[in-house]
Design a protein around this motif. Structure first.
Motif, PDB file in Angstrom:
ATOM      1  N   ILE A   1       0.746  -1.252  -0.102  1.00  0.00           N
ATOM      2  CA  ILE A   1      -0.087   0.075   0.006  1.00  0.00           C
ATOM      3  C   ILE A   1       0.800   1.258  -0.074  1.00  0.00           C
ATOM      4  N   GLY A   2       1.911   1.030   0.912  1.00  0.00           N
ATOM      5  CA  GLY A   2       2.709   2.320   0.613  1.00  0.00           C
ATOM      6  C   GLY A   2       3.576   2.652  -0.725  1.00  0.00           C
ATOM      7  N   LYS A   3       3.704   1.533  -1.432  1.00  0.00           N
ATOM      8  CA  LYS A   3       4.409   1.569  -2.760  1.00  0.00           C
ATOM      9  C   LYS A   3       3.226   2.431  -3.589  1.00  0.00           C
ATOM     10  N   CYS A   4       1.932   1.975  -3.348  1.00  0.00           N
ATOM     11  CA  CYS A   4       0.747   2.287  -4.169  1.00  0.00           C
ATOM     12  C   CYS A   4       0.736   3.940  -3.874  1.00  0.00           C
ATOM     13  N   LEU A   5       0.851   4.359  -2.719  1.00  0.00           N
ATOM     14  CA  LEU A   5       0.834   5.741  -2.348  1.00  0.00           C
ATOM     15  C   LEU A   5       2.056   6.558  -2.907  1.00  0.00           C
ATOM     16  N   ASP A   6       3.381   5.893  -2.938  1.00  0.00           N
ATOM     17  CA  ASP A   6       4.538   6.268  -3.586  1.00  0.00           C
ATOM     18  C   ASP A   6       4.343   6.712  -4.732  1.00  0.00           C
ATOM     19  N   GLU A   7       3.754   5.388  -5.559  1.00  0.00           N
ATOM     20  CA  GLU A   7       3.507   5.763  -6.973  1.00  0.00           C
ATOM     21  C   GLU A   7       2.490   7.005  -7.313  1.00  0.00           C
ATOM     22  N   ILE A   8       1.657   7.078  -6.490  1.00  0.00           N
ATOM     23  CA  ILE A   8       0.535   8.477  -6.503  1.00  0.00           C
ATOM     24  C   ILE A   8       1.492   9.682  -6.446  1.00  0.00           C
ATOM     25  N   VAL A   9       2.229   9.733  -5.219  1.00  0.00           N
ATOM     26  CA  VAL A   9       2.894  10.753  -5.082  1.00  0.00           C
ATOM     27  C   VAL A   9       3.935  11.022  -6.293  1.00  0.00           C
ATOM     28  N   LYS A  10       4.795   9.891  -6.737  1.00  0.00           N
ATOM     29  CA  LYS A  10       5.431  10.106  -8.097  1.00  0.00           C
ATOM     30  C   LYS A  10       4.864  10.538  -9.221  1.00  0.00           C
ATOM     31  N   ALA A  11       3.595  10.209  -9.451  1.00  0.00           N
ATOM     32  CA  ALA A  11       2.839  10.649 -10.611  1.00  0.00           C
ATOM     33  C   ALA A  11       2.510  12.313 -10.495  1.00  0.00           C
TER      34      ALA A  11
END
Length: 559
Positions: free
Chosen positions: A245-255
Motif C-alpha cells: 500500500i505504501g508503494k501504491c501511495l508512493d507511486e501516486i506521489v511520484k505521478a
C-alpha cells in the motif's frame, strides 16, 4: 494452580465457563468474518470508483490524457486498483488464516469439551451409586441390629417366664442367635462397603476429578492462547500489505510530482496553434487625399448598378447575408470534412496530415511484415513440399502486395499535401517539420487568432460540409424577402495575405496577394465579407489585410 484442586466442587460452574469461552471464540470469528466482508466491499467500491473515472476508449476524454496532470490522474486510478487489490488480499488472508482455522478449531474444542464433561458426569454417577450402596448397607445393618436386640429381649423374657416350655425357650434362643448372626453379617457388609466407598470417594476427589478438571483447564488455556494468536495474525495480515500500500501511495506521489505545467502549456499550443503569423503594424493612411482605388469609378458604378450578384445560394443569390447565416448553421452540421483537411488552419492541417502519414506508414510496415512472413513460409513449402503447397500462398502474396501499393499511393498523396502545407508555413527546419511533439512557443495572440479563425460568420465553427437539402429548405424562408436587395457598397479594399480555399457555402476563395473589395467588416465572428467583380463571400479576417475608406457608409473611424 490447578482447577482439580482449587475448584474440585465447581463442576457446574466450570461447565458454564467453558461454554462461555467457546461463545467468545465464535463471537471473534464472526467479527473477523464481518471485517473480511467490509474489506471486500471496500475493494469493490474502490475498483468501481477507479473504473468510473477511467477515460472511455475512442472518446474525447482519451485525448485529454496527453496532458501530464491527466496522466497523473490516470496513474492514480491505476494505483487505486492495486490499492483495492491489497484490501482483497487482507480479506482472503483473514478468511483462510483466521476464520476458517478458528471455525475448525471451535468444532474440535466442542468435541473435546463434551468428552471431558462426559467423563466427569460418569465419575459423578459412579460415586453416587457407591453412596447409595453404602446408605443401603448401613440401613440394613441398622435394621438387623434392631432385630437382633428384639430377639435377645424376647429370649430373655421367655427364659425368665416359668410358664413357657423349654422348647419355646430354645426356639427363642435360636432365633436370637440367628438375628445376632445376621447383624454381624450386615455389620461386615456395611464395613466392607464403607471402605470401598471411602476408597472410591478418595479416587474421585483426588484422582478422577483433578485429572478431568486439569484437562479442562488445559483446554481452556489453549483456547485463550489460540484466540491471542489469532489476534496477532489479524494484525500481521494488515501489516503484510502495508509495504505494498505504501508503494501504491508512493507511486501516486511520484505521478503527482511528474506533472509538468510547462509541458501541458506546450501541448495546448500544439492542439490549438493555427500557424498564422500575427498581423503586422497598420500603416498610417492619409484621409486628407482621395483614396486610390484599384479599379476605376466607372467599373465600381457599373458593378453596383448591374443588379444582383450572380452567386447562387441554394438556387438563388449568395449575396444575401441573412440566408447565408441561417444556412451556415445547419449546413455545416452535415457532411464530411475534406480529405486533405483544407478546412483547418494551416498548423492544425499540418498536424492532421502528419498524423495520417504516420498511420499509413505503420499500416505499410505491417503489410510488409506480413508479406515477408508469407514469403518465408513459401520458401519453407518449396524446400519441404510435404508441409504445404507453395502455390496456395500466391493469391495471398498478391493481395498483400496490392494493399502495400495502395497504401503507398495513399501515403504519397498525403505527403504531397503535407509538403504543400509546410511550404506555406513560416520557414522551419526539416526536423521540426516532421516532429509531432514540440513546437516553438507563440504569442497568446496566435491562440486568439486560431480560435477566431475556427469560427464561422455566425459565431460557430465546424469542419463539416453543407448539405444541399438543408440549404434549400432555409433558402425558401428568406429568398422572397431579399430578392430585391441591392448589392452592398464597398467600404474599402483588402489584400489577401494567404491563399484561402472557400469550400463551404457562403465563403469565397482568394489567392495570396490578391486585392478585393470589402463590403462588410468583421462583426467580431472572425469573418470579413468581400467582393470580386460580381462574386461575393466571406473569408477569415486573419487571412486578409483590410484598408477601410473613412468616407464609406458603415466604415469605422480609427483615431
Amino acid at each position: 494452580m490447578s482447577w482439580g484442586i482449587e475448584l474440585w466442587d465447581q463442576f457446574d460452574n466450570l461447565e458454564k465457563h467453558t461454554q462461555w469461552g467457546i461463545d467468545i471464540l465464535e463471537k471473534y470469528i464472526k467479527f473477523v468474518k464481518e471485517r473480511t466482508e467490509i474489506e471486500l466491499s471496500y475493494a469493490k467500491q474502490l475498483r468501481n470508483l477507479a473504473k468510473k473515472y477511467q477515460p472511455k476508449k475512442n472518446s474525447k476524454e482519451e485525448e485529454e490524457y496527453r496532458y501530464t496532470a491527466c496522466k497523473a490522474f490516470l496513474a492514480t486510478l491505476n494505483e487505486m486498483n492495486d490499492y483495492a487489490g491489497q484490501h482483497e488480499v487482507i480479506s482472503e488472508n483473514m478468511t483462510s488464516h483466521i476464520t476458517v482455522e478458528l471455525a475448525r478449531y471451535v468444532q474440535e474444542l466442542k468435541q473435546e469439551r463434551k468428552s471431558y464433561f462426559h467423563d466427569g458426569r460418569k465419575a459423578q454417577q459412579h460415586i453416587e451409586i457407591c453412596w447409595k450402596q453404602l446408605e443401603s448397607s448401613k440401613r440394613r445393618f441398622e435394621r438387623d441390629c434392631k432385630e437382633a436386640d428384639r430377639a435377645q429381649q424376647y429370649f430373655e423374657k421367655m427364659d425368665a417366664d416359668i410358664n413357657v416350655t423349654k422348647a419355646d425357650v430354645e426356639k427363642a434362643r435360636q432365633q436370637a442367635q440367628v438375628r445376632h448372626q445376621m447383624a454381624e453379617d450386615s455389620r461386615a457388609d456395611y464395613s466392607s462397603i464403607l471402605q470401598k466407598f471411602n476408597h472410591e470417594q478418595h479416587e474421585y476427589y483426588h484422582t478422577h476429578i483433578p485429572n478431568i478438571f486439569q484437562k479442562i483447564q488445559e483446554m481452556e488455556e489453549r483456547r485463550i492462547l489460540r484466540i491471542g494468536e489469532s489476534m496477532k495474525t489479524y494484525a500481521e495480515v494488515d501489516r503484510q500489505v502495508i509495504p505494498i500500500i505504501g508503494k501504491c501511495l508512493d507511486e501516486i506521489v511520484k505521478a503527482a510530482e511528474s506533472i509538468d505545467q510547462k509541458n501541458d502549456s506546450q501541448l495546448v499550443i500544439e492542439a490549438y496553434k493555427s500557424g498564422f503569423e500575427p498581423p503586422g503594424d497598420i500603416e498610417f493612411e492619409d484621409y486628407t487625399q482621395p483614396m486610390k482605388r484599384t479599379v476605376s469609378d466607372n467599373s465600381l458604378s457599373n458593378s453596383r448598378g448591374e443588379g444582383k450578384p450572380e452567386l447562387k445560394f441554394g438556387g438563388k443569390s449568395k449575396g444575401k447575408l441573412w440566408p447565408f447565416i441561417k444556412k451556415n448553421k445547419l449546413s455545416l452540421k452535415l457532411g464530411a470534412a475534406p480529405e486533405d483537411f483544407s478546412n483547418l488552419p494551416p498548423e492544425q492541417r499540418r498536424k492532421k496530415l502528419q498524423q495520417k502519414v504516420d498511420e499509413l506508414n505503420k499500416e505499410i510496415q505491417k503489410e510488409m511484415d506480413q508479406r515477408d512472413a508469407i514469403t518465408k513460409m513459401k520458401d519453407v513449402y518449396l524446400k519441404n513440399p510435404q508441409m504445404g503447397d507453395p502455390a496456395s500462398l500466391d493469391h495471398k502474396l498478391t493481395e498483400v502486395s496490392q494493399n502495400i501499393e495502395k497504401l503507398r499511393l495513399e501515403a504519397q498523396k498525403f505527403e504531397a499535401w503535407l509538403a504543400e502545407v509546410e511550404g506555406r508555413l513560416p520557414a522551419r527546419s526539416d526536423q521540426a517539420r516532421r516532429q509531432s511533439g514540440m513546437y516553438e512557443a507563440q504569442n497568446p495572440t496566435t491562440v486568439n487568432n486560431c480560435a477566431q479563425d475556427r469560427e464561422s460568420p455566425d459565431g460557430s465553427y465546424t469542419e463539416e460540409q453543407s448539405q444541399e437539402s438543408e440549404v434549400k429548405v432555409l433558402a425558401t424562408d428568406f429568398d422572397d424577402e431579399f430578392d430585391d436587395e441591392e448589392p452592398l457598397p464597398a467600404i474599402g479594399t483588402c489584400k489577401a495575405l494567404y491563399t484561402f480555399e472557400g469550400q463551404n457555402e457562403g465563403t469565397i476563395s482568394v489567392a495570396e496577394g490578391e486585392t478585393l473589395y470589402v463590403i462588410e467588416e468583421d462583426k467580431g465572428d472572425g469573418w470579413t465579407r468581400i467582393r470580386r467583380n460580381e462574386e461575393e463571400g466571406y473569408v477569415p479576417t486573419s487571412y486578409v489585410e483590410v484598408y477601410l475608406d473613412k468616407n464609406a457608409k458603415g466604415a469605422k473611424t480609427y483615431i
